[in-house]
Design an enzyme around this catalytic site. Structure first.
Site, PDB file in Angstrom:
ATOM      1  N   TYR A   1       2.453  21.349  12.643  1.00 45.91           N
ATOM      2  CA  TYR A   1       3.428  22.382  12.300  1.00 45.91           C
ATOM      3  C   TYR A   1       4.624  22.209  13.233  1.00 45.91           C
ATOM      4  O   TYR A   1       4.484  22.336  14.453  1.00 45.91           O
ATOM      5  CB  TYR A   1       2.847  23.783  12.516  1.00 45.91           C
ATOM      6  CG  TYR A   1       1.703  24.138  11.583  1.00 45.91           C
ATOM      7  CD1 TYR A   1       1.941  24.754  10.355  1.00 45.91           C
ATOM      8  CD2 TYR A   1       0.382  23.868  11.934  1.00 45.91           C
ATOM      9  CE1 TYR A   1       0.895  25.084   9.499  1.00 45.91           C
ATOM     10  CE2 TYR A   1      -0.676  24.199  11.084  1.00 45.91           C
ATOM     11  CZ  TYR A   1      -0.406  24.807   9.869  1.00 45.91           C
ATOM     12  OH  TYR A   1      -1.451  25.135   9.030  1.00 45.91           O
TER      13      TYR A   1
ATOM     14  N   PRO B   1       1.370  30.545   2.588  1.00 45.68           N
ATOM     15  CA  PRO B   1       0.518  29.374   2.834  1.00 45.68           C
ATOM     16  C   PRO B   1       0.350  28.986   4.309  1.00 45.68           C
ATOM     17  O   PRO B   1      -0.542  28.196   4.627  1.00 45.68           O
ATOM     18  CB  PRO B   1       1.233  28.247   2.064  1.00 45.68           C
ATOM     19  CG  PRO B   1       2.638  28.713   1.915  1.00 45.68           C
ATOM     20  CD  PRO B   1       2.594  30.198   1.857  1.00 45.68           C
TER      21      PRO B   1
ATOM     22  N   LYS C   1      -4.832  29.790   4.103  1.00 46.57           N
ATOM     23  CA  LYS C   1      -5.955  30.701   3.870  1.00 46.57           C
ATOM     24  C   LYS C   1      -6.253  30.975   2.392  1.00 46.57           C
ATOM     25  O   LYS C   1      -7.326  31.496   2.057  1.00 46.57           O
ATOM     26  CB  LYS C   1      -5.699  32.049   4.567  1.00 46.57           C
ATOM     27  CG  LYS C   1      -5.800  31.979   6.075  1.00 46.57           C
ATOM     28  CD  LYS C   1      -7.226  31.725   6.521  1.00 46.57           C
ATOM     29  CE  LYS C   1      -7.360  31.566   8.013  1.00 46.57           C
ATOM     30  NZ  LYS C   1      -8.068  30.380   8.441  1.00 46.57           N
TER      31      LYS C   1
ATOM     32  N   TYR D   1      -8.140  30.278  12.663  1.00 47.61           N
ATOM     33  CA  TYR D   1      -7.692  29.121  11.851  1.00 47.61           C
ATOM     34  C   TYR D   1      -8.887  28.433  11.202  1.00 47.61           C
ATOM     35  O   TYR D   1      -8.844  28.060  10.033  1.00 47.61           O
ATOM     36  CB  TYR D   1      -6.920  28.138  12.738  1.00 47.61           C
ATOM     37  CG  TYR D   1      -6.111  27.130  11.945  1.00 47.61           C
ATOM     38  CD1 TYR D   1      -4.748  27.350  11.697  1.00 47.61           C
ATOM     39  CD2 TYR D   1      -6.690  25.982  11.448  1.00 47.61           C
ATOM     40  CE1 TYR D   1      -4.002  26.442  10.967  1.00 47.61           C
ATOM     41  CE2 TYR D   1      -5.950  25.063  10.714  1.00 47.61           C
ATOM     42  CZ  TYR D   1      -4.611  25.298  10.480  1.00 47.61           C
ATOM     43  OH  TYR D   1      -3.880  24.395   9.742  1.00 47.61           O
TER      44      TYR D   1
ATOM     45  N   HIS E   1     -11.131  17.831  10.700  1.00 44.86           N
ATOM     46  CA  HIS E   1     -10.089  18.258  11.638  1.00 44.86           C
ATOM     47  C   HIS E   1     -10.724  19.003  12.811  1.00 44.86           C
ATOM     48  O   HIS E   1     -11.590  19.860  12.607  1.00 44.86           O
ATOM     49  CB  HIS E   1      -9.085  19.173  10.940  1.00 44.86           C
ATOM     50  CG  HIS E   1      -7.997  18.433  10.219  1.00 44.86           C
ATOM     51  ND1 HIS E   1      -8.138  17.151   9.746  1.00 44.86           N
ATOM     52  CD2 HIS E   1      -6.733  18.800   9.894  1.00 44.86           C
ATOM     53  CE1 HIS E   1      -7.019  16.770   9.160  1.00 44.86           C
ATOM     54  NE2 HIS E   1      -6.144  17.749   9.231  1.00 44.86           N
TER      55      HIS E   1
END
Ligand code: FAD
Ligand code: DHB
Length: 404
Positions: A208, A300, A304, A391, A76
């Site tokens: 998201y 969630p 992490k 992130y 990613h």
């Protein structure tokens, strides 16, 4: 008479924390016994997280357990944020120079079990009534003791140290005398309903979607399976969510002007997880060291949980390596102080992601702030870089191998 055995580190729990700690110790020539209350099939079948930060990927590679991940994991470079009918691609790799990996926790656990077996060191499944005792003093005399029961009878293991890697509901933390450990916590009025489905991902990286009726998350396991989540009320009952209802809700929240409709298909697993933030401190009592979900929980959002478990055992294996290399118990005594600042950074990040993306009971003012925050995050490369740094994972406090 119970069967008696001796080891250097008794590890309670064969989740990612316990299994990886055992591997990092093995690479330093340190012996351990892993005790897991569930069956191997149960542990392998547990579908959970799936996004590995770049420091986590690095540790798994250096631990020699990343061969299959290198082939089957999906790299990613960023995430997608969707709100007000528009999708924003946030390129974290471009701003941080790092990458993350999408590779299911169940696969990480499967790889770790395979490598554990190859070492020939003990991994006990279906260990009942696991009970840690005798760990009260770090430098005291006499070993720590763990007893348990299985189909062969009663067992007693003596060890220099105990690693409590048995998750939030485990026995290790509660075996520590009451009043010694404090909990800092928040709960949220919702849960995540998660599915694993036989559908192709609509985009190659996580999406998201901050919808007015609640968050939905679109992720993947390889190129043929999707892992998707829905924000649902905290008191949700899974039986009230047949597949059709799940797909209708996912499709509605996923919808945007710049994407096609969501593909639907067979749902092969469903989970329901409450959202909470908890940090227990200190993380050590005498010769008992807690790691992973046994000592902290994050909601969630931002993925992490698994990464924090890896970070903890990276620090702990470093400290244990130091002890057995003759450097004394200094690093062990510093375990909490070394680990906590990064844990709190992850707690802050997870809380911020949770408040930015979910639908809360609040009023118009709260919603205005939430929307302003979303607009801010996508507004400039500086903002994207700041989010991406967190992130994709802050550096671990200590490298796992013992070098200083
Ligand atoms: P665990 O994986 O919980 O492992 C602990 C092990 O200890 C288990 O195998 C357990 O069976 C064993 N154990 C427990 N009690 C005993 C005992 N008495 N004796 C012996 N063994 C015992 N994180 C994310 O980032 N994203 C997600 O989408 C996400 N989804 C999740 C969904 C669910 C349902 C859950 C519960 C967690 C999820 N998490 C998620 C969190 C993430 O999976 C955890 O942070 C991660 O599993 C922590 O690893 P661990 O090894 O510390 O604990
Ligand atoms: C996944 C899990 C998360 O918690 C998240 O924020 C993104 C992706 C996943 O399971 O792939």
């Amino acid at each position: 008479m119970p069967a008696v055995a001796t080891t250097q580190v008794a590890i309670i729990g064969a989740g990612p924390a316990g299994l990886l700690l055992a591997q990092l110790l093995h690479l330093q020539g340190i012996d351990s016994v892993i005790l897991e209350q569930r069956s191997e099939a149960y542990v392998l079948g547990r579908v959970r997280a799936g996004l590995l930060e770049s420091p986590t990927v690095e540790v798994l590679r250096e631990a020699g357990v990343a061969d299959r991940m290198a082939v089957e994991g999906v790299e990613h470079h960023g995430i997608h944020l969707r709100f007000d009918g528009r999708t924003h691609q946030l390129d974290f790799a471009g701003t941080t120079g790092r990458q993350a990996m999408n590779y299911g926790q169940a696969e990480v656990v499967k790889d770790l079990i395979r490598h554990r077996r190859a070492t020939g060191r003990p991994l006990v499944f279906e260990a009942e009534a696991v009970t840690p005792t005798g760990f009260e003093s770090l430098d005291g005399h006499g070993p720590a003791v763990v007893t348990w029961r299985d189909e062969h009878g009663e067992h007693r293991l003596t060890a220099d140290f105990i690693a409590g890697c048995d998750g939030f509901h485990g026995v290790s933390r509660v075996a520590i005398p009451p009043g010694t450990i404090t909990a800092a916590q928040r709960s949220y009025p919702f849960a995540w309903l998660g599915i694993l489905a036989r559908t192709r991902p609509t985009l190659p990286e996580v999406v998201y979607s901050a919808h007015q009726d609640g968050l939905s998350v679109h992720s993947m396991r390889g190129h043929e399976l999707t892992r998707q989540y829905l924000q649902v009320p905290a008191d949700t009952v899974l039986d009230d969510w047949p597949d059709e209802r799940i797909w209708t809700e996912l499709t509605r929240r996923h919808a945007a002007d710049d994407v096609g409709p969501l593909a639907t298909g067979e749902v092969i697993d469903r989970t329901l997880a409450p959202l909470r933030s908890v940090v227990f401190s200190p993380m050590q009592y005498g010769r008992m060291f807690l790691a992973g979900d046994a000592v902290h929980i994050v909601p969630p959002t931002g993925a992490k949980g698994l990464n924090l478990a890896v970070s903890d055992v990276s620090v702990l294996s470093h400290a244990l390596g130091g002890y057995y290399a003759g450097a004394g118990s200094h690093h062990l005594a510093e375990y909490t102080r070394t680990s906590l600042p990064r844990i709190w950074q992850a707690e802050l990040f997870s809380w911020q992601m949770t408040t930015m993306l979910h639908r809360f009971p609040g009023d118009e003012f709260d919603r205005g702030l939430q929307r302003a925050r979303l607009e801010q995050v996508v507004a400039s490369p500086t903002q994207i870089a700041a989010l991406g740094e967190l992130y994709f994972g802050l550096p671990f406090p200590r490298h796992w191998s013992f070098r200083d």
